[in-house]
Scaffold this motif. Structure first.
Motif, short mmCIF file in Angstrom:
data_model
loop_
_atom_site.label_atom_id
_atom_site.label_comp_id
_atom_site.label_asym_id
_atom_site.label_seq_id
_atom_site.Cartn_x
_atom_site.Cartn_y
_atom_site.Cartn_z
N CYS A 21 0.87 -1.18 0.00
CA CYS A 21 0.00 0.00 0.00
C CYS A 21 0.91 1.22 0.00
N TRP A 35 -5.63 -2.93 6.81
CA TRP A 35 -6.11 -3.70 5.66
C TRP A 35 -7.49 -4.25 6.00
N ARG A 44 -17.53 -5.34 4.14
CA ARG A 44 -16.08 -5.24 4.23
C ARG A 44 -15.66 -5.60 5.65
N TYR A 93 -8.35 -4.14 0.63
CA TYR A 93 -8.24 -2.68 0.59
C TYR A 93 -7.31 -2.22 1.71
N CYS A 94 -6.45 -1.27 1.39
CA CYS A 94 -5.70 -0.62 2.45
C CYS A 94 -6.44 0.66 2.86
N ALA A 95 -6.27 1.03 4.09
CA ALA A 95 -6.97 2.18 4.65
C ALA A 95 -6.06 2.89 5.64
N SER A 96 -6.37 4.14 5.89
CA SER A 96 -5.52 4.90 6.80
C SER A 96 -6.28 6.05 7.42
N ASN A 97 -5.78 6.49 8.55
CA ASN A 97 -6.26 7.70 9.17
C ASN A 97 -5.20 8.17 10.15
N SER A 108 -14.55 -0.09 9.57
CA SER A 108 -14.27 0.78 8.42
C SER A 108 -14.61 2.23 8.73
N TYR A 111 -11.70 4.91 9.40
CA TYR A 111 -10.69 5.24 8.40
C TYR A 111 -11.24 6.21 7.35
N TYR A 113 -9.29 7.37 4.66
CA TYR A 113 -8.62 7.24 3.36
C TYR A 113 -8.54 5.77 2.96
N TRP A 114 -8.84 5.50 1.67
CA TRP A 114 -8.91 4.14 1.18
C TRP A 114 -8.21 4.00 -0.16
#
Length: 124
Positions: A21, A35, A44, A93-97, A108, A111, A113-114
């Motif tokens: 990612c 993830w 998800r 999917y990768c995700a971030s915050n 989900s 987070y 950002y995806w």
């Protein structure tokens, strides 16, 4: 902020894959990286997360088989997957915050950002 997931593919049961990612617009060292995965018709689901203090969290069914990590020099997070099973088949999917409260780490909702998703197929 952008996340670009890659590394998916077709693998036989028992095999391994490493997902990447790549992040841009922020520093992975100070963000929670995670993830998730999704199969058609299902919600998800959380797979793994790595907080900025490098404490990792995992879905029970992947503990001992998957490892989340990051390379801050490359601004990239990874999901190393071993002993893959057919039930691991999904779009990952990768995700971030920047900050995720503990109660939402596996949700989900935590987070902002995806990435676009990468397909992992485990089949013989």
């Amino acid at each position: 902020v952008q996340l670009q997931a890659s590394g998916g593919g077709l693998v036989q049961p028992g095999g391994s894959l490493r997902l990447s990612c790549a992040a841009s617009g922020f520093s992975t060292s100070s963000y929670v990286m995670a993830w998730f995965r999704q199969v058609p018709g299902k919600e998800r689901e959380f797979v793994a997360a790595l907080r900025s203090n490098n404490i990792g969290y995992y879905k029970d069914s992947v503990k001992g088989r998957f490892t989340i990590s990051r390379d801050n020099a490359k601004n990239t997070a990874y999901l190393q997957m071993h002993d893959l099973k057919p039930e691991d088949t999904a779009v990952y999917y990768c995700a971030s915050n920047h900050y995720v409260i503990l109660s939402e780490l596996r949700s989900s909702r935590g987070y902002a950002y995806w990435g676009q998703g990468t397909l992992v197929t485990v089949s013989s």
